[in-house]
Design a protein around this motif. Structure first.
Motif, short mmCIF file in Angstrom:
data_model
loop_
_atom_site.label_atom_id
_atom_site.label_comp_id
_atom_site.label_asym_id
_atom_site.label_seq_id
_atom_site.Cartn_x
_atom_site.Cartn_y
_atom_site.Cartn_z
N VAL C 107 6.30 5.42 4.41
CA VAL C 107 4.29 5.58 4.54
C VAL C 107 3.82 5.59 3.03
CG1 VAL C 107 2.43 7.02 4.95
CG2 VAL C 107 4.16 6.36 7.10
N THR C 108 3.94 6.13 2.50
CA THR C 108 4.14 6.24 0.56
C THR C 108 3.98 4.81 0.34
OG1 THR C 108 4.59 8.66 1.12
CG2 THR C 108 4.00 7.82 -1.13
N VAL C 109 4.85 4.53 0.60
CA VAL C 109 5.10 3.43 -0.41
C VAL C 109 4.56 1.61 0.06
CG1 VAL C 109 7.30 1.45 -0.77
CG2 VAL C 109 7.52 3.99 -1.15
N VAL C 110 4.32 2.44 1.38
CA VAL C 110 3.37 1.14 1.98
C VAL C 110 2.00 1.23 1.83
CG1 VAL C 110 2.24 0.59 3.66
CG2 VAL C 110 4.37 0.04 3.89
N TYR C 111 1.18 2.79 1.18
CA TYR C 111 0.51 2.55 1.05
C TYR C 111 0.02 3.11 -0.35
CZ TYR C 111 -4.03 5.87 -0.23
OH TYR C 111 -5.08 6.34 -1.17
N SER C 112 0.68 3.05 -1.08
CA SER C 112 0.99 2.62 -2.64
C SER C 112 0.85 1.39 -3.17
CB SER C 112 1.89 3.53 -3.45
OG SER C 112 1.19 4.96 -3.38
N VAL C 113 1.99 0.51 -2.46
CA VAL C 113 1.89 -0.61 -2.47
C VAL C 113 0.56 -1.76 -2.29
CG1 VAL C 113 3.12 -3.31 -2.08
CG2 VAL C 113 4.66 -0.80 -3.10
N GLY C 114 -0.03 -0.77 -1.46
CA GLY C 114 -1.38 -1.69 0.03
C GLY C 114 -2.48 -1.90 -1.22
N SER C 115 -2.83 -0.17 -1.77
CA SER C 115 -3.97 -0.08 -2.38
C SER C 115 -3.38 -0.61 -4.25
CB SER C 115 -3.59 1.54 -3.16
OG SER C 115 -3.68 2.37 -1.31
N VAL C 116 -2.83 -0.88 -4.19
CA VAL C 116 -2.14 -1.12 -5.81
C VAL C 116 -2.90 -2.58 -5.70
CG1 VAL C 116 -0.92 -1.39 -7.74
CG2 VAL C 116 -0.62 0.63 -6.41
N LEU C 117 -1.79 -3.34 -4.83
CA LEU C 117 -2.06 -5.13 -5.19
C LEU C 117 -3.80 -4.66 -4.98
CD1 LEU C 117 0.91 -7.06 -2.79
CD2 LEU C 117 0.03 -6.70 -5.24
N THR C 259 -0.58 3.67 -8.98
CA THR C 259 0.18 4.09 -8.57
C THR C 259 -0.13 5.44 -8.19
OG1 THR C 259 1.32 1.80 -8.43
CG2 THR C 259 2.92 3.46 -8.34
N ILE C 260 -0.40 6.51 -9.62
CA ILE C 260 0.01 7.63 -9.79
C ILE C 260 -0.90 7.87 -9.02
CG2 ILE C 260 -0.58 9.60 -11.17
CD1 ILE C 260 1.28 8.03 -13.56
N TRP C 261 -2.20 7.34 -8.71
CA TRP C 261 -3.62 8.40 -7.74
C TRP C 261 -3.38 8.23 -6.60
CZ3 TRP C 261 -7.33 5.32 -11.65
CH2 TRP C 261 -8.11 6.06 -12.91
N SER C 262 -2.80 6.77 -6.41
CA SER C 262 -2.60 6.39 -4.60
C SER C 262 -1.24 7.46 -4.18
CB SER C 262 -2.15 5.13 -4.49
OG SER C 262 -1.13 4.63 -5.09
N PHE C 263 0.15 8.39 -5.01
CA PHE C 263 0.84 8.52 -4.82
C PHE C 263 0.18 10.20 -4.55
CE2 PHE C 263 5.51 9.11 -5.77
CZ PHE C 263 5.98 7.35 -5.57
N GLY C 264 -0.55 10.98 -4.82
CA GLY C 264 -1.22 12.74 -4.61
C GLY C 264 -2.47 12.16 -3.75
N THR C 281 -0.28 7.52 9.50
CA THR C 281 -0.64 7.75 7.41
C THR C 281 -0.12 8.73 7.17
OG1 THR C 281 -1.85 8.37 8.66
CG2 THR C 281 -2.51 5.90 8.23
N GLU C 282 1.25 9.23 7.17
CA GLU C 282 1.49 10.70 7.42
C GLU C 282 2.42 10.18 5.91
OE1 GLU C 282 2.70 14.30 8.76
OE2 GLU C 282 4.48 14.21 8.14
N THR C 283 1.89 10.29 4.92
CA THR C 283 2.37 10.47 2.87
C THR C 283 3.00 11.85 2.79
OG1 THR C 283 0.74 10.93 2.12
CG2 THR C 283 0.88 8.51 2.26
N LEU C 284 3.95 11.76 1.63
CA LEU C 284 4.29 12.70 1.18
C LEU C 284 3.50 13.85 0.91
CD1 LEU C 284 7.65 11.18 -1.00
CD2 LEU C 284 7.83 12.42 0.66
N VAL C 285 2.51 13.29 0.37
CA VAL C 285 1.29 14.75 0.27
C VAL C 285 0.99 15.00 1.28
CG1 VAL C 285 -1.44 15.31 -0.67
CG2 VAL C 285 0.39 13.99 -1.80
N LEU C 286 0.64 14.00 2.52
CA LEU C 286 0.38 14.64 3.55
C LEU C 286 1.40 15.69 4.80
CD1 LEU C 286 -2.87 14.70 5.65
CD2 LEU C 286 -2.35 13.01 2.85
N ASN C 287 2.76 14.90 5.01
CA ASN C 287 3.62 15.94 5.10
C ASN C 287 3.97 17.43 4.05
OD1 ASN C 287 6.15 16.70 5.26
ND2 ASN C 287 6.90 14.39 6.62
#
Lengths: 300, 383, 327
Positions: C107-117, C259-264, C281-287
């Motif tokens: 989820v983190t990867v999908v969210y980050s890639v989507g946000s960055v793109l 990427t860094i911002w969406s990661f965190g 939508t449970e990213t690592l941060v949410l997890n």
């Protein structure tokens, strides 16, 4: 020169016999395309903000009408604003946020300006590491700091404490502020300080009499930046603050989400009220922020 | 009084020696110019005198007291910066009075001195303005005023004219010299411009790679450069340098070029050259104005091939080579020649022999000629 | 001749071939910061940086160190007692076989890639448009920057209101479009919630990309376009051959920062979906947050955090390389 140009274009016309009107049409189409693109981009950017404003002045009776009123055709009502200001916790949250933000911004500017000056003017053992460390603090997800901080603050009795929250904000705002301020100090010629040294001040005297007055815009920008960041912050507040009387503005207005009956007009009114001051500051600051955030990444 | 002395002054940045064992003494009232190409250590030297740069080793004495480690404020010096370094947030008047205010002089004294300096420098009308509202020339004057209002022991000036346009630079040059004469304050002036050095200094210190090359009066630096570097750095166009080989046992004494030509040396120079060791590689140095076009092709001059003729209006510079494909040289001549000379012409140039100088072909150091023959300059020690 | 014979004042030591060190002096780097004389210069910078270093030590390094320590213990309580657990690596072995953890990595990867793109494309498009001269450009520029100025929590509120499945303006507008007859319940649908969260993230972050790209565009010399036009390049070729290469360094900075911002990122996801529905939508941060505050499993939460930390360090290293920060 003119003659040559005229002849060339004449040849071009002879080669491709296009009536002048076609060129004009093409240019017109392109202009129209650009116009539509600009309109679309502006809509993407401001429609949510527009919708926030429209909702906030909607009479609550037409709030859930279908189709939604894209313009406030049912009349403008400021009832949501008076409701928000009189019978919600908004003013209390604003008070807490102002307290935290002011304290954070003031302390940040003082601590950061000293360090930024040292990093800007001296090369000393560990200066490079300090500079990089400050930049690195911006890179880590906040939760990595917030969660262990919660454990430490529990032990120190700083959880659910406005001062504890301020302390937490300082941890990540001071380094960014120092990075920003270093940029400002770097832009002040060191000749000026040297002139002051020769004119009879000590190093700190030169700092206070020459560098600091000249960095006033930078200090103000950094202060506002720190203020805005603490005003908008949610994660640390969420983790470190428990009871409703210590809520900041972010916690307060976020608390409406997920309630069964959501008074959207009031929420949007509250949103407008907390956004206006910081958005104004933000727009004023954006060019400084860009410099600080990119830290030399963009040339020129 | 304002005498100063640098003893064995050295500054090392990492593994780079920026200033290398510099000795220099400045008498009271002297106008000392440090000149050299960029990176020669002149500015670092000045900044060490000012106290803006730490000293790696050696000593700085001002009026006999050791100030090597004293902060700038304890040195009683004033400095004019290349950038002028006027405080942008202060008016001209406050810029001028900054030092006096720091010293807590009485208000009436400050006012009186500001007025007097402003009058002397013709900047009275500017006193209430900020530096940003001034022209380059006006800023330069304020910077100068800020230095002289202090009546210091030592003036330090770091390329103060380099930000002015050419015309103003010439004018200000003369004004600074006149001002310095009138005030009689010992001055150390840094420039990369040899014309400034020649016209302003009473003593010139030529530096290169952190080392002092020559300390002398302008006239002597010009006429008797200590080495080929000074010979080429001072004077424009530079001194012509030609490699020659001395043939001392012939009669007459000759100088032979690797390019094939040779030239006879007249007396008494010939005698002095003869009195030396058999054969020796030398560099012959002649200023462009000391080369004369010879009317008679066999008059015993150097062969010279004209490449370019530059008409400067009041004189002509003839650019060419000594011998075929030989070293480049410049001859300074009157404009009367213009009709007679064409590029490609092969002519003779006769050196003004008493003004010819010789340098060692090995290390470029000047060779001193006396009755005993050739002698390396370094045996002569002058402080 | 007399003057010459009398001896020319010369320098002691005489002219000597310059030492290698002295030759290097010529290229003395301008970056050498000056050190003024005086004793105070020695200790002053340390005194000045002391407050910030002390703050960092107490408020950043101590908590970070504690976090690392706790991740290696069996602490299962979110109280000061969490700091007194027994050493174990069990958390990390548990991670490897934890489906929820791997889900959040994905989820983190999908969210980050989507946000960055999204941020990259929308930011570039906006910047290219804003870089053209047209009337009211200043006003348009300010309007387009507005999302950046809106507080995150406010942005979430507005979008949650717009996403409202029954009364939201978004679904109303969507159904008015030709060929669209879906009216998704954005935040409670596993298939749409990620898109909904990404949209808000992009909306908040693309003005930053726009500003960066604008700065980059203005750094491209105008005569390059003139030269290309004379060489016969049309608008598209000019964009491909001059604009895009000219923006490469800016683009990489934007990619890494977003990427860094969406990661965190916490606020958007937490307030809109709390990581749901069903972990969509449970990213690592949410997890990590849920582990700690819902299940009070402190040590396991910190183990997840360490994975986050390692990833952040990796991206930061990339960033440092791109911006040529010397480490």
């Amino acid at each position: 020169m003119t003659k040559t140009l005229t002849r060339t274009s004449a040849t071009a016309t002879a080669l491709t016999p296009v009536p002048a009107g076609v060129h004009r049409l093409a240019r017109l189409c392109r202009a129209a395309g650009l116009f539509l693109l600009i309109v679309a981009l502006v809509l993407i950017a401001i429609f949510p903000i527009y919708w926030m404003l429209v909702t906030s002045v909607q009479p609550s009776t037409s709030l859930f009408s279908w189709p939604p009123r894209l313009v406030p055709s049912d009349g403008v009502s400021l009832g949501a604003y008076t409701e928000m200001l009189t019978s919600s916790g908004l003013l209390g949250w604003v008070g807490t946020s102002i307290r935290v933000s002011l304290a954070t911004a003031s302390i940040s500017v003082v601590a950061a300006s000293l360090a930024a000056y040292a990093l800007s003017r001296f090369s000393f053992r560990g200066s490079k590491a300090t500079e990089i460390g400050m930049l690195a603090t911006q890179m880590f997800p906040g939760i990595l700091l917030a969660l262990p901080m919660y454990l430490v603050f529990l032990r120190l009795g700083l959880v659910d404490d406005v001062n504890g929250l301020t302390l937490a904000y300082l941890a990540f705002i001071v380094p960014v502020s120092a990075t920003l301020l270093k940029g400002f100090f770097d832009s002040i010629p060191k000749d000026l300080e040297e002139a002051s040294l020769i004119d009879g001040t000590s190093r700190m005297g030169a700092f206070f009499r020459v560098t600091l007055p000249l960095s006033a815009p930078g200090l103000a920008a950094t202060f506002l930046f720190a203020f805005i960041v603490s005003w908008n912050e949610y994660l640390f507040a969420r983790i470190l603050v428990r009871s409703a009387e210590n809520w900041t503005i972010s916690l307060g207005i976020a608390s409406y989400i997920g309630e069964y009956v959501t008074p959207w007009d009031q929420i949007m009114a509250g949103a407008v009220l907390v956004t206006l001051p910081v958005a104004a500051m933000f727009l004023f600051l954006q060019r400084y922020l860009l410099q600080g955030l990119t830290a030399g990444a963009v040339k020129g | 009084m304002g005498h100063a002395e640098l003893r064995d002054l050295t500054r090392v940045f990492g593994d780079v020696v920026a200033v290398d064992h510099v000795d220099l003494s400045m008498a009271d009232g002297e106008f000392v110019v440090l000149v050299g190409p960029s990176g020669c250590g002149k500015t670092t030297t000045l900044r060490m005198i000012a106290g803006l740069e730490t000293v790696s080793s050696g000593q700085i004495l001002i009026d006999g007291s050791d100030v090597t480690n004293a902060p700038p404020r304890a040195r009683d010096i004033a400095m004019v910066f290349q950038s002028y370094a006027l405080y942008p947030h202060m008016t001209v008047a406050r810029n001028l009075s900054y030092h006096l205010r720091l010293r807590r002089r009485p208000k009436h004294e400050i006012n009186e001195r500001v007025q007097r300096i402003a009058a002397a420098l013709d900047i009275e009308a500017l006193l209430d303005r900020r530096p940003a509202q001034l022209s380059g020339g006006q800023r330069q004057r304020v910077a100068l005023g800020r230095a002289i209002i202090r009546e210091p022991t030592l003036f330090l000036m770091d390329e103060p004219l380099s930000n002015l346009d050419a015309k103003l630079r010439v004018q200000t040059r003369a004004e600074i010299v006149a001002l310095q004469r009138r005030l009689g304050v010992t001055t150390v002036y840094v420039t990369h411009d040899q014309t400034e050095a020649m016209t302003m200094g009473s003593k010139i210190v030529v530096m290169k790679d952190g080392r002092v090359q020559q300390i002398d009066s302008p006239a002597r630096v010009y006429s008797d450069p200590a080495n080929t570097f000074v010979a080429q750095f001072i004077g424009s166009p530079a001194m012509n340098l030609v490699q020659v080989e001395l043939v001392p046992d012939g009669d007459p004494v000759r100088l032979r070029s690797p390019g094939g030509w040779s030239v006879d040396v007249p007396e008494p120079l010939a005698g002095r050259l003869r009195a030396t060791a058999p054969e020796r590689a030398l560099v012959m140095g002649v200023r462009p104005e000391d080369l004369h076009l010879a009317s008679d092709p066999d008059s015993g001059g150097l062969p010279f091939e004209v490449v370019v003729i530059e008409n400067l209006g009041h004189e002509v510079l003839i650019d060419g080579t000594v011998g075929e494909h030989g070293p480049r040289a410049v001859v300074r001549a009157g404009t009367g020649l213009l009709d007679r000379l064409r590029p490609g012409d092969r002519i003779q140039v006769r050196p003004d022999w008493p003004r010819v100088r010789f340098f060692s072909a090995n290390d470029g150091s000047a060779v001193v000629l006396d009755q005993h023959g050739l002698r390396q300059r370094d045996e002569v020690t002058v402080r | 001749m007399g003057a010459v014979a009398a001896g020319i004042p010369a320098t002691p030591g005489g002219p000597a071939p310059p030492s290698p060190a002295a030759r290097r002096a010529r290229s003395r780097s301008a970056s050498t910061r000056h050190r003024a004389a005086g004793r105070e210069e020695k200790w002053l910078p340390y005194v000045l940086t002391l407050p910030i270093l002390a703050t960092a030590a107490v408020l950043i390094f101590v908590p970070l160190g504690l976090g690392i320590w706790v991740s290696f213990t069996d602490a299962d309580t979110l109280s000061p007692d969490a700091l007194t657990g027994e050493f174990t690596v069990e958390n990390y072995t548990k991670l490897v076989s934890d489906g929820a953890f791997w889900n959040s990595v994905r989820v983190t990867v999908v969210y980050s890639v989507g946000s960055v793109l999204g941020s990259l494309v929308l930011g570039l498009l906006t910047a290219v448009v804003l870089n053209r001269a047209f009337r009211y450009r200043g006003l348009v520029r300010t309007l387009i920057l507005l999302p950046w100025a809106v507080p995150n929590v406010v942005a979430v509120l507005v979008w949650v209101w717009m996403y409202n499945p029954q009364h939201g303006v978004l679904n109303y507008l969507l159904t008015r479009l030709p060929l669209v007859d879906t009216a998704p319940s954005w935040l409670s649908s596993p298939s749409y919630s990620m898109l909904a969260v990404i949209i808000v993230t992009v909306w908040k972050s693309y003005p930053f990309s726009t500003l960066m790209f604008l700065a980059g565009l203005q750094g491209i010399r105008h005569d390059l376009y003139e030269a290309a036009a004379i060489d016969g390049a049309n608008g598209w070729r000019q964009f491909r051959d001059i604009t895009l290469p000219g923006l490469r360094s800016v683009a990489s900075v934007v990619v890494v920062l977003v990427t860094i911002w969406s990661f965190g990122e916490f606020t958007f996801i937490f307030l809109m979906t709390e990581g749901g529905p069903a972990g969509a939508t449970e990213t690592l941060v949410l997890n990590m947050y849920q582990r700690a505050f819902r299940f009070f499993d402190a040590s396991y939460a910190f183990a997840v955090g360490m994975v986050l930390l390692l990833l952040a360090v990796a991206i930061t290293a990339v960033y440092a390389r791109i911006t040529r920060v010397r480490w």
